[in-house]
Enzyme design. Structure first.
Site, mmCIF file in Angstrom:
data_model
loop_
_atom_site.group_PDB
_atom_site.id
_atom_site.type_symbol
_atom_site.label_atom_id
_atom_site.label_comp_id
_atom_site.label_asym_id
_atom_site.label_seq_id
_atom_site.Cartn_x
_atom_site.Cartn_y
_atom_site.Cartn_z
ATOM 1 N N HIS A 94 0.820 -1.233 0.000
ATOM 2 C CA HIS A 94 0.000 0.000 0.000
ATOM 3 C C HIS A 94 0.848 1.274 0.000
ATOM 4 O O HIS A 94 0.315 2.367 -0.190
ATOM 5 C CB HIS A 94 -0.915 0.048 1.229
ATOM 6 C CG HIS A 94 -1.942 -1.026 1.272
ATOM 7 N ND1 HIS A 94 -2.802 -1.274 0.229
ATOM 8 C CD2 HIS A 94 -2.250 -1.935 2.236
ATOM 9 C CE1 HIS A 94 -3.599 -2.294 0.554
ATOM 10 N NE2 HIS A 94 -3.277 -2.715 1.755
ATOM 11 N N ASP A 150 -2.883 -10.759 -1.761
ATOM 12 C CA ASP A 150 -3.405 -10.145 -0.536
ATOM 13 C C ASP A 150 -4.866 -9.759 -0.769
ATOM 14 O O ASP A 150 -5.261 -9.437 -1.883
ATOM 15 C CB ASP A 150 -2.568 -8.897 -0.207
ATOM 16 C CG ASP A 150 -2.859 -8.322 1.167
ATOM 17 O OD1 ASP A 150 -2.095 -8.608 2.097
ATOM 18 O OD2 ASP A 150 -3.864 -7.587 1.301
ATOM 19 N N ASP A 189 -4.195 -12.598 4.505
ATOM 20 C CA ASP A 189 -5.518 -12.142 4.939
ATOM 21 C C ASP A 189 -6.628 -12.658 4.021
ATOM 22 O O ASP A 189 -7.789 -12.304 4.193
ATOM 23 C CB ASP A 189 -5.566 -10.609 5.100
ATOM 24 C CG ASP A 189 -4.859 -9.866 3.987
ATOM 25 O OD1 ASP A 189 -4.542 -10.490 2.948
ATOM 26 O OD2 ASP A 189 -4.629 -8.641 4.145
ATOM 27 N N HIS A 193 -6.332 -7.176 0.031
ATOM 28 C CA HIS A 193 -6.446 -5.753 -0.302
ATOM 29 C C HIS A 193 -5.735 -5.445 -1.621
ATOM 30 O O HIS A 193 -4.722 -6.064 -1.941
ATOM 31 C CB HIS A 193 -5.821 -4.902 0.812
ATOM 32 C CG HIS A 193 -6.422 -5.157 2.163
ATOM 33 N ND1 HIS A 193 -5.825 -5.976 3.097
ATOM 34 C CD2 HIS A 193 -7.572 -4.705 2.714
ATOM 35 C CE1 HIS A 193 -6.589 -6.014 4.191
ATOM 36 N NE2 HIS A 193 -7.659 -5.254 3.983
HETATM 37 ZN ZN ZN Z 1 -4.013 -7.013 3.129
#
Ligand code: ZN
Length: 342
Positions: free
Chosen positions: A124, A161, A248, A163
């Site tokens: 990120h 991931d 995750d 995200h």
């Molecule tokens: Zn994540």
């Protein structure tokens, strides 16, 4: 295969505050499990700090300076859910530099792969800001190292991931030498990652986003990796495969809402190993991103490592998708068909 592992206790000097889910216990649990319950001895890769020049390929110098000053305080908030302790900067330098060392370990092959078990995570982190528990973009820094220092011309970054890897996408959005493939939950943090985000200019077709609703299974992920990433990667012919490995998407993760099992992670590792074998002599480096079920993540990392080293076989998972998933990936395939043999 000779499988390398990077894991340094100094990563755990990074501490964002009591109760924060991106916590030192994540790596402590992995290390404890690998010490006692791994059926092979991985090659140990030593971390070292990334240099300012290595970081500056991805991050703004002012941002690097700003982060370096967080050493002076016990706690510096960086964004709504990200912070630095006085030891975070050192950990972040070691995570980025260690990922570079792990990439070089794999490159020194043949027959090598590796897993960089780093904190803080990276995907990120943007050019000039920390975001979503990430300080420096470890994967992007390693990709730039492989291109600029090692002369590689095509890098694939696969991001499983839960995200979207916004920082990685943005680092290479207008380029055709780094192909970014991301499966992620949507709508979800950090927003973005729509199927219509395909890259810009020379980079059109070199960003592939598969936004997904919650509840995706082993079969769904296997299908996406086999039937979307597979043909794209075989056409792109990467010289190295980097993976933003987020745990995750594990079924027990308190945050992710996906349903990937321990077997499923071994299956994803298998797919990527096969692709690496077919395209780039097996060069594969996984880099830890998120993952918040402490025990489940440790066990998943172990299964991935056993698969990478060849002490466990590829699991027998049917790459099978639900009607919902089929609907969700139709626009991905439709838009990418202009660039890839899908
Ligand atoms: Zn994540």
């Amino acid at each position: 295969m000779t499988t390398g592992v990077l894991l340094d206790p100094r990563f755990n000097g990074h501490f964002m505050g009591p109760g924060h889910i991106e916590c030192p216990e994540r790596l402590e649990a992995i290390e404890a499990l690998l010490k006692t319950e791994l059926d092979f001895s991985p090659a140990r890769i030593a971390a070292r700090p990334a240099s300012a020049a290595e970081l500056a390929r991805v991050h703004a110098p002012e941002y690097i300076d700003f982060l370096s000053r967080t050493r002076e305080r016990a706690h510096t908030p960086l964004d709504g859910d990200t912070a630095a302790s006085s030891l975070s900067y050192e950990a972040a330098l070691l995570a980025a530099g260690g990922t570079i060392e792990a990439a070089d370990f794999v490159l020194a092959g043949p027959g090598r792969n590796a897993f960089a078990l780093v904190r803080p995570p990276g995907h990120h982190a943007e050019r000039g800001t920390a975001k979503g528990f990430c300080l420096f973009n470890n994967v992007a820094v390693a990709a730039e190292h492989l291109i600029r220092e090692r002369g590689l011309r095509r890098i694939l970054i696969a991001d499983w991931d839960v995200h979207h890897g916004n920082g990685t996408q943005n680092a290479f959005y207008a380029r055709d030498d780094v192909l970014f493939f991301s499966t992620h939950r949507s709508p979800f943090f950090p927003g973005g990652g729509g199927w219509d985000e395909i890259g810009a200019g020379d980079g059109r077709g070199y960003t592939v986003n598969a936004p997904l609703s919650a509840g995706k299974t082993d079969g769904d992920f296997l299908f996406l990796y086999r039937n979307i990433l597979g043909p794209i990667a075989r056409a792109f012919m990467p010289e190295f495969i980097l993976v933003s490995a987020g745990f995750d998407i594990y079924a027990g993760d308190p945050l992710g809402g996906m349903r990937v099992s321990l077997e499923g992670f071994a299956g994803l590792a298998s797919e990527l190993m096969d692709l690496a074998q077919e395209t780039c002599g097996g060069r594969l480096l996984l880099v830890l991103e998120g993952g918040y079920h402490i025990d489940g993540q440790a066990r998943a990392v172990r299964e991935v490592l056993r698969r990478m080293a060849g002490t466990r076989a590829a699991p027998d998972i049917r790459a099978d998708i639900s009607i919902t998933t089929q609907k969700e990936i139709t626009p991905v395939v439709d838009v990418q068909r202009a660039f890839w043999p899908l």
